[in-house]
Design a protein around this motif. Structure first.
Motif: not given
Length: 199
Positions: A19-35
């Motif tokens: 669940a954490i990894l899936d959330a991190a992927v979604d955040e990465f796609i939405d906001k980029g690494y800097a975000g």
């Protein structure tokens, strides 16, 4: 008094990690690494930040783990091909399956876009995410030279880029998915132009 047997905790831990990894992927796609932020990932996953930090001490560790979690079934070690050509084909097919996955493709497009603003961060992420694949391809190309499939003195970095370019282009420009047949055609076309000249 009989005490109920304790249920194993491992499956729950694995589900939480997923669940954490899936959330991190979604955040990465939405906001980029800097975000990326531990707060944002924790909120999306529905966990406390401390739960994440126990597994991944730094944001970089978590980001790399999240990217690597996509297509991990395709990351199983491949048996060495009977020939260098066979090994190269296996590596390219492994890459094709991963990069043409829609979610992985979306993430890599975001990572590439981030690279224009933060090239140093992109370079570090690229090394950790695809470094092992590049190393495997380099070894297979060196084997091709040893087997006489590729002439000596050829720039193998350029050859690797020629072979992977169709996959990268299709992913980064949202073109139709590259087929296994197209990858094999590309490999054979490139190798045909690199046959050593008769001595």
């Amino acid at each position: 008094m009989r005490v109920a047997a304790r249920k194993p905790g491992r499956p729950r831990d694995e589900a939480l990690g997923t669940a954490i990894l899936d959330a991190a992927v979604d955040e990465f796609i939405d906001k980029g690494y800097a975000g990326l932020s531990m707060e944002g990932i924790a909120a999306r996953a529905g966990v406390a930040k401390t739960t994440i930090y126990r597994r991944w001490p730094t944001m970089e560790d978590l980001a790399v783990a999240a990217v690597c979690s996509l297509g991990k079934d395709e990351d199983e070690p491949l048996p060495a091909g009977d020939t260098a050509r066979g090994e190269l084909l296996q590596l390219l097919e492994q890459m094709r399956r991963k990069w043409t996955d829609p979610r992985y493709g979306a993430l890599m497009r975001r990572a590439a876009a981030d690279g224009t603003r933060q090239p140093e961060v992109y370079a570090q992420m690229r090394e950790r995410i695809v470094g092992s694949g590049i190393a495997a391809m380099n070894r297979a190309l060196a084997r091709a030279v040893d087997e006489g499939i590729i002439g000596k003195g050829v720039d193998l970095t350029w050859v690797r880029q020629l072979l992977t370019a169709p996959i990268l282009a299709a992913t980064l420009t949202l073109k139709h998915r590259v087929s296994a047949r197209q990858i094999e055609f590309t490999l054979d076309t490139v190798l045909a132009g690199l046959v050593p000249e008769p001595s």
